[in-house]
Design an enzyme around this catalytic site. Sequence first.
Site, PDB file in Angstrom:
ATOM      1  N   CYS A   2       8.387  47.445  16.653  1.00  0.00           N
ATOM      2  CA  CYS A   2       7.453  48.458  17.166  1.00  0.00           C
ATOM      3  C   CYS A   2       8.067  49.020  18.440  1.00  0.00           C
ATOM      4  O   CYS A   2       9.044  48.509  18.956  1.00  0.00           O
ATOM      5  CB  CYS A   2       6.118  47.805  17.497  1.00  0.00           C
ATOM      6  SG  CYS A   2       5.401  46.946  16.100  1.00  0.00           S
ATOM      7  N   ARG A  27      11.506  53.201  15.607  1.00  0.00           N
ATOM      8  CA  ARG A  27      11.252  51.749  15.565  1.00  0.00           C
ATOM      9  C   ARG A  27      10.042  51.425  14.705  1.00  0.00           C
ATOM     10  O   ARG A  27       9.775  50.279  14.381  1.00  0.00           O
ATOM     11  CB  ARG A  27      11.030  51.200  16.973  1.00  0.00           C
ATOM     12  CG  ARG A  27      12.204  51.349  17.888  1.00  0.00           C
ATOM     13  CD  ARG A  27      11.844  50.950  19.289  1.00  0.00           C
ATOM     14  NE  ARG A  27      11.666  49.517  19.386  1.00  0.00           N
ATOM     15  CZ  ARG A  27      12.649  48.674  19.711  1.00  0.00           C
ATOM     16  NH1 ARG A  27      13.842  49.136  19.966  1.00  0.00           N
ATOM     17  NH2 ARG A  27      12.438  47.384  19.781  1.00  0.00           N
ATOM     18  N   TRP A  74       5.218  49.217  13.440  1.00  0.00           N
ATOM     19  CA  TRP A  74       5.729  48.918  12.103  1.00  0.00           C
ATOM     20  C   TRP A  74       5.006  47.633  11.725  1.00  0.00           C
ATOM     21  O   TRP A  74       5.204  46.593  12.338  1.00  0.00           O
ATOM     22  CB  TRP A  74       7.247  48.710  12.114  1.00  0.00           C
ATOM     23  CG  TRP A  74       7.810  48.510  10.757  1.00  0.00           C
ATOM     24  CD1 TRP A  74       8.199  49.463   9.871  1.00  0.00           C
ATOM     25  CD2 TRP A  74       8.008  47.260  10.094  1.00  0.00           C
ATOM     26  NE1 TRP A  74       8.642  48.894   8.716  1.00  0.00           N
ATOM     27  CE2 TRP A  74       8.524  47.533   8.814  1.00  0.00           C
ATOM     28  CE3 TRP A  74       7.801  45.933  10.442  1.00  0.00           C
ATOM     29  CZ2 TRP A  74       8.844  46.552   7.901  1.00  0.00           C
ATOM     30  CZ3 TRP A  74       8.112  44.940   9.527  1.00  0.00           C
ATOM     31  CH2 TRP A  74       8.626  45.251   8.278  1.00  0.00           C
ATOM     32  N   ASN A  98       5.339  44.078  20.693  1.00  0.00           N
ATOM     33  CA  ASN A  98       6.369  44.087  19.646  1.00  0.00           C
ATOM     34  C   ASN A  98       6.821  42.650  19.469  1.00  0.00           C
ATOM     35  O   ASN A  98       7.198  41.989  20.425  1.00  0.00           O
ATOM     36  CB  ASN A  98       7.560  44.957  20.046  1.00  0.00           C
ATOM     37  CG  ASN A  98       8.663  44.888  18.988  1.00  0.00           C
ATOM     38  OD1 ASN A  98       8.365  44.789  17.797  1.00  0.00           O
ATOM     39  ND2 ASN A  98       9.913  44.906  19.420  1.00  0.00           N
ATOM     40  N   GLY A  99       6.770  42.149  18.242  1.00  0.00           N
ATOM     41  CA  GLY A  99       7.175  40.760  17.983  1.00  0.00           C
ATOM     42  C   GLY A  99       6.192  40.118  17.032  1.00  0.00           C
ATOM     43  O   GLY A  99       5.361  40.792  16.412  1.00  0.00           O
ATOM     44  N   GLU A 479      26.901  49.391  -0.546  1.00  0.00           N
ATOM     45  CA  GLU A 479      26.359  50.348   0.428  1.00  0.00           C
ATOM     46  C   GLU A 479      25.789  51.573  -0.283  1.00  0.00           C
ATOM     47  O   GLU A 479      24.720  52.065   0.075  1.00  0.00           O
ATOM     48  CB  GLU A 479      27.451  50.753   1.429  1.00  0.00           C
ATOM     49  CG  GLU A 479      27.045  51.781   2.451  1.00  0.00           C
ATOM     50  CD  GLU A 479      25.865  51.351   3.339  1.00  0.00           C
ATOM     51  OE1 GLU A 479      25.505  50.155   3.339  1.00  0.00           O
ATOM     52  OE2 GLU A 479      25.286  52.232   4.006  1.00  0.00           O
ATOM     53  N   LYS A 483      21.882  52.809   0.040  1.00  0.00           N
ATOM     54  CA  LYS A 483      21.525  54.179   0.435  1.00  0.00           C
ATOM     55  C   LYS A 483      20.546  54.782  -0.559  1.00  0.00           C
ATOM     56  O   LYS A 483      19.525  55.355  -0.191  1.00  0.00           O
ATOM     57  CB  LYS A 483      22.794  55.046   0.537  1.00  0.00           C
ATOM     58  CG  LYS A 483      23.625  54.728   1.758  1.00  0.00           C
ATOM     59  CD  LYS A 483      23.048  55.324   2.998  1.00  0.00           C
ATOM     60  CE  LYS A 483      22.773  54.491   4.191  1.00  0.00           C
ATOM     61  NZ  LYS A 483      22.896  53.130   4.338  1.00  0.00           N
ATOM     62  N   GLU A 486      17.058  52.934  -0.307  1.00  0.00           N
ATOM     63  CA  GLU A 486      16.220  53.121   0.896  1.00  0.00           C
ATOM     64  C   GLU A 486      15.835  54.587   1.083  1.00  0.00           C
ATOM     65  O   GLU A 486      14.855  54.872   1.749  1.00  0.00           O
ATOM     66  CB  GLU A 486      16.896  52.564   2.127  1.00  0.00           C
ATOM     67  CG  GLU A 486      18.173  53.215   2.554  1.00  0.00           C
ATOM     68  CD  GLU A 486      18.743  52.564   3.811  1.00  0.00           C
ATOM     69  OE1 GLU A 486      17.985  52.016   4.626  1.00  0.00           O
ATOM     70  OE2 GLU A 486      19.962  52.621   3.984  1.00  0.00           O
ATOM     71  N   HIS A 502      29.298  39.458 -17.102  1.00  0.00           N
ATOM     72  CA  HIS A 502      28.599  38.163 -16.935  1.00  0.00           C
ATOM     73  C   HIS A 502      27.104  38.361 -16.808  1.00  0.00           C
ATOM     74  O   HIS A 502      26.423  37.573 -16.157  1.00  0.00           O
ATOM     75  CB  HIS A 502      29.164  37.440 -15.706  1.00  0.00           C
ATOM     76  CG  HIS A 502      30.624  37.164 -15.812  1.00  0.00           C
ATOM     77  ND1 HIS A 502      31.153  36.236 -16.681  1.00  0.00           N
ATOM     78  CD2 HIS A 502      31.689  37.756 -15.216  1.00  0.00           C
ATOM     79  CE1 HIS A 502      32.474  36.240 -16.581  1.00  0.00           C
ATOM     80  NE2 HIS A 502      32.832  37.157 -15.699  1.00  0.00           N
ATOM     81  N   LYS A 601      14.158  51.833  11.916  1.00  0.00           N
ATOM     82  CA  LYS A 601      15.579  51.951  12.248  1.00  0.00           C
ATOM     83  C   LYS A 601      16.113  50.669  12.874  1.00  0.00           C
ATOM     84  O   LYS A 601      17.251  50.293  12.622  1.00  0.00           O
ATOM     85  CB  LYS A 601      15.786  53.106  13.239  1.00  0.00           C
ATOM     86  CG  LYS A 601      17.237  53.351  13.623  1.00  0.00           C
ATOM     87  CD  LYS A 601      18.056  53.775  12.437  1.00  0.00           C
ATOM     88  CE  LYS A 601      19.510  54.004  12.794  1.00  0.00           C
ATOM     89  NZ  LYS A 601      20.331  54.186  11.573  1.00  0.00           N
TER      90      LYS A 601
HETATM   91  C1  AGP Z   1      20.880  50.771   6.837  1.00  0.00           C
HETATM   92  O1  AGP Z   1      20.830  52.015   6.145  1.00  0.00           O
HETATM   93  C2  AGP Z   1      19.541  50.151   7.011  1.00  0.00           C
HETATM   94  N1  AGP Z   1      18.689  51.030   7.713  1.00  0.00           N
HETATM   95  C3  AGP Z   1      19.555  48.740   7.527  1.00  0.00           C
HETATM   96  O2  AGP Z   1      20.085  47.960   6.493  1.00  0.00           O
HETATM   97  C4  AGP Z   1      20.375  48.461   8.806  1.00  0.00           C
HETATM   98  O3  AGP Z   1      21.752  48.608   8.523  1.00  0.00           O
HETATM   99  C5  AGP Z   1      20.109  47.008   9.239  1.00  0.00           C
HETATM  100  O4  AGP Z   1      18.741  46.908   9.538  1.00  0.00           O
HETATM  101  C6  AGP Z   1      20.943  46.575  10.440  1.00  0.00           C
HETATM  102  O5  AGP Z   1      20.631  47.363  11.549  1.00  0.00           O
HETATM  103  P1  AGP Z   1      21.601  47.289  12.845  1.00  0.00           P
HETATM  104  O6  AGP Z   1      22.944  47.808  12.391  1.00  0.00           O
HETATM  105  O7  AGP Z   1      20.945  48.159  13.867  1.00  0.00           O
HETATM  106  O8  AGP Z   1      21.686  45.852  13.261  1.00  0.00           O
END
Ligand code: AGP
Length: 606
Positions: A2, A27, A74, A98-99, A479, A483, A486, A502, A601
């Site tokens: 958050c 956040r 969040w 936050n936490g 990756e 992408k 998400e 397999h 993020k």
């Molecule tokens: C990446 O597209 C994601 N948003 C997520 O996996 C991100 O890479 C992960 O949360 C790690 O974040 P950071 O690099 O800020 O530690």
Amino acid sequence: MCGIIGIASNKSVTPNIIQSLKKLEYRGYDSAGIATIESGNLDEKKCPGRVEDLEKILLKRPSQGFIGIGHVRWATHGIPNQVNAHPHSSDEVSVVHNGIIENSNELKKDLEKKGYKFKSQTDTEVITFLLTDFLKDFDLVIAINKTLKALNGSFALGILFKKYNDIVVGARRGSPLAVGYGPNENYLGSDSYALKSMTKKITYLDDGDVCVLTNNKIDFYNSKNKKINKEVLILSDDKHTAEKGDYKDFMSKEISEQNITSKNCVKEYVDHLRKDINLYNFPIKPKDIQKIILIGCGTAYHSCITAKYWFEELTNIQIDIDVASEFRYRKIKFNKKNLYVFVSQSGETADTFAALDICKKNKVKTCSIVNVVESSIARSSDFVLPIHAGPEIGVASTKAFIGQLLVLYILALKISDIRKEILKPDYEKKINDLKKLPDLIKKTLNYCHNNTPIIAKDFLKAKGAMFIGRGISFPIALEGALKLKELSYLHAEGYPAGEMKHGPLALIEEGLPVVILAPRDRYFEKTISNMQEVIARGGKVILITNENSKIISENVRFTLEIPITNENLTPLLMTVPLQLLAYHVAALKNCDIDKPRNLAKSVTVE
Ligand code: AGP
């Protein structure tokens, strides 16, 4: 994850709180709220949705107070709605958090027995009522201290008190918190990014610290209630502005500027005149390194997997990789001759920070590769290698991934050179190839901007998608799948191409999109065989290979050809079409490109 902001001022705080909350929406953006002290009373306003929804409420019912706190959420405990939005207030206290408070259920039962009526499903509300309860019998500092002692888990707090109506209180344990010094006002924030538009003078709280802000001073207390002094830092000026400019969204901007950010990154480390790499006072003699462990989450973890191939090829050092959320709970055999490298765009990811903290407690060498040099992870590691990508706002990481790959590759090259495990001519040629990379990224961007929108249409009605590759293409396949997941919410899997037989081959059916990464490397022929297996079962193949590959296969749905470069750098070029493919599928599905559902993020909670 958050976002918290607090301001103690000699003028109305609402405008600056709202502006800061907008910067903190990366956040979390389930709900937003503000509390101020007006004519001696606590005034709380909050709502589900974005900060702009809160602004509409404030337009009708303005908050004029000179002392205030704000929050973007969040959800961890309780669905995103009005009642669960922060702040959480009693008549005496208002709290943003936050936490995660791990003993909130037990505390809630005790407080209910004392007659407190909980309205929300959040863990945060127990903090509000604990403070309220302790304030009945103790003064402010003791009431705060007793409350924090009762809490298990992590928190960054912003607190207002009706009775002490000229202060904002902050407290930190496990979740980042900073203060900023302004003219006739002072600030509290989850990170420097929220504060940097109001001040460049920042102090970071450490775990156990409490801070008390008025509009003309900030006092700090440690976990023993002792008044302490804290270092004031001057924040760096970002070369890049975190504004969209003419782009439709941050993600398209951040993808498009990858040739620039990669050029900046290379420039920071590579001395083209001397044909050498500068790592500036590296904390451990590369000759003494017995093992390197690369640790991260999500996209950052994918950069670690990719880097493992580079370190294996360029050095004789043992390389391990791990997901931070696993590493932090393993029974690790720490070794002083090991180097523990933490990769994190935000530098605030809770799991990665916790894994780093365990290494620090075991007194081993740590290095972090981050995009935010003022972040908790950067400030806690022995050595920082910034990726110089500029602020990355889109939740889906793009330019930061390229930056992470670049710095990891540069690190592997330099270590190899110092350990004399690479011949000088090879070393210098690879350095020269780095110099050409930004132009090749630009060329790939231009090529893919024209080709990926049409390919994206094939994914619209698909049940899911597969991404496969061999060797160093495998983590890039992971990756690409992440992408797509998400951004477009479409199920997607990344898999080693050699593993398809397999089990995963059972997923291949008529029309299923399968992205095959087959650059002209040592795995090319074998990957093309895997491609034929997919085609034979009706899969719709999108092939990513090098220019002039001359692969004749009438059954390949699309072929994307990326420029030929040093095999080590091909993964960076292959990433570009995968980013744009995911982007266009999400755009066709009208998904929120910069703020995908359920994500944030910076994941600053476990
Ligand atoms: C990446 O597209 C994601 N948003 C997520 O996996 C991100 O890479 C992960 O949360 C790690 O974040 P950071 O690099 O800020 O530690």
